[in-house]
Write an enzyme that holds these catalytic residues in place. Structure first.
Site, short mmCIF file in Angstrom:
data_model
loop_
_atom_site.label_atom_id
_atom_site.label_comp_id
_atom_site.label_asym_id
_atom_site.label_seq_id
_atom_site.Cartn_x
_atom_site.Cartn_y
_atom_site.Cartn_z
N LYS A 35 91.43 90.09 24.63
CA LYS A 35 90.58 89.57 23.38
C LYS A 35 89.95 88.06 23.93
O LYS A 35 90.12 87.57 24.78
CB LYS A 35 91.56 89.30 22.31
CG LYS A 35 92.63 88.58 22.32
CD LYS A 35 93.53 88.67 21.08
CE LYS A 35 94.61 87.84 21.22
NZ LYS A 35 95.84 88.12 20.26
N TYR A 254 85.32 54.20 26.09
CA TYR A 254 85.05 53.91 24.77
C TYR A 254 86.51 53.67 24.21
O TYR A 254 87.55 54.05 24.37
CB TYR A 254 84.63 55.31 24.29
CG TYR A 254 83.17 55.66 24.41
CD1 TYR A 254 82.19 54.84 24.03
CD2 TYR A 254 83.18 56.99 25.16
CE1 TYR A 254 81.08 55.33 24.44
CE2 TYR A 254 81.71 57.44 25.38
CZ TYR A 254 80.81 56.51 24.95
OH TYR A 254 79.42 57.03 25.19
#
Ligand SMILES: *Cc1c(COP(=O)(O)O)cnc(C)c1O
Length: 362
Positions: A35, A254
């Site tokens: 899957k 950041y």
């Protein structure tokens, strides 16, 4: 030149891991669970390695069509069954076996016009409380299915909530065995964790390993992939595209979330959260540079991460950076460790490699 990031899927590892799962369930047939596009590895890429499985289990009908298009004529099981009546036509046309977990699916079958009866897997909710009939309702669902001309063989199925952990599976096995007692039909109960950890209790006609096929330990950190003799089936690698030299007090990236305590060489690697590298990973997440283990520092950006080059003084522009999997020199960094550093599981990382990352099969 394209960005240096690359995901590599290792066919030999897929074969090895399938064989490993089979050795834990020698009396059972093995569904290769593919899957989510084979847990992000690509159905078309894994297919050849998994031909040795007894069937393919998945849940998206378009993925089932892709497995048939590859020439697979053996069993295919839809783990969530059908979603709407016309899905049953595809089941007839492609000979798909399907899970039946609720009354609505039995209603659809009863209304389905077909010459060829279908093979179904009746699912019991033995405690997971996601899909399946309660133990009290299981037998009446079986009786109703068994009376339908649209239905051929009925197999019995359940799914464990804690096969990887302390609670274990005994309570669910007991519920399943009691409610399914005397009912005929093949049984399937075990996912990867149950197959490896509880082989004696989950001996059944079919096992359903997924994550182990891709080389991730189903019960990390209690056990790692090496403990279960699993090999990483995916490597995510890139290169350094810059080097910075920091002094005490300098910060990176950041939010200035990392501050150097002394002089420090930093490599900038071409991978970020837009590639599927987890943004929740922070300073300390393991990474290999030229096959040597070091740590990420600072925040993950969209397209870059920064790594501590202290253990690899010779590294520089172009050096290989392995985010998970195997370095070209053979060092291994398990996806499970990286996932843990990001507060998630290997499953999510392998499924989340972004479409912009090129993938090759080796
Ligand atoms: C995904 C899935 C599996 C495989 O689970 P793993 O933990 O990856 O081995 C097995 N059975 C069902 C019903 C599933 O949905």
């Amino acid at each position: 030149m394209p960005r240096p990031i690359l995901a590599t899927v290792h066919a030999a590892a897929l074969r090895h891991n399938l064989d490993r799962a089979r050795r834990s369930a020698l009396d059972s047939r093995v569904w290769a669970v593919v899957k989510a596009n084979a847990y992000g590895h690509g159905i078309e890429r894994v297919f050849d390695a998994f031909r040795a499985a007894d069937g393919f289990a998945l849940l998206d009908l378009a993925e089932a069509e892709r497995v048939r298009a590859l020439g697979w004529r053996g069993p295919i099981l839809l783990l969530e069954g059908v979603f709407e009546p016309r899905d049953l036509e595809l089941c007839s046309r492609l000979d798909l076996w399907h899970t039946v977990h609720c009354d609505a699916q039995i209603d659809m079958l009863a209304a389905h016009k077909t010459q060829v009866p279908q093979r179904v897997f009746l699912k019991m909710n033995s405690g997971m409380n996601r899909l399946g009939f309660t133990p009290e309702r299981f037998r009446s669902a079986w009786t109703r299915l068994n009376a339908l001309p649209q239905v051929d063989e009925i197999s019995l199925m359940t799914h464990f909530s804690d096969a990887d952990g302390e609670r274990g599976i005994a309570h669910q096995i007991e519920v399943f065995d009691r409610a399914a007692q005397d009912l005929p039909g093949e049984r399937t109960v075990a996912n990867s964790a149950a197959t490896l950890r509880h082989p004696a209790q989950t001996r059944a006609d079919w096992v359903r390993p997924g994550i182990v096929l891709y080389g991730s330990a189903p019960d990390f950190p209690e056990h790692d992939a090496a403990h279960w003799q699993l090999q990483p089936a995916m490597t995510l690698a890139t290169r350094l595209i810059a080097v910075q030299t920091l002094q005490a007090g300098d910060t990176i990236g950041y939010g200035s979330s990392f501050r150097a305590e002394g002089p420090l060489r930093i490599g900038v690697a071409a991978v970020g959260y837009a590639d599927g590298y987890p943004r929740h990973c922070s300073t300390g997440t393991p990474v290999l540079v030229d096959g040597v283990r070091t740590r990420m520092v600072g925040r993950v950006s969209m397209d870059m991460i920064t790594v501590d080059l202290t253990p690899v003084p010779d590294a520089g522009f172009g050096s290989e950076v392995t985010l998970w999997g195997r370095s070209s020199a053979g060092a291994v960094l398990s996806i499970d460790e990286v996932a843990r550093a990001g507060g998630t599981v290997g499953y999510e990382l392998m499924c989340a490699v972004a479409p912009r990352v090129p993938v090759v099969l080796d």
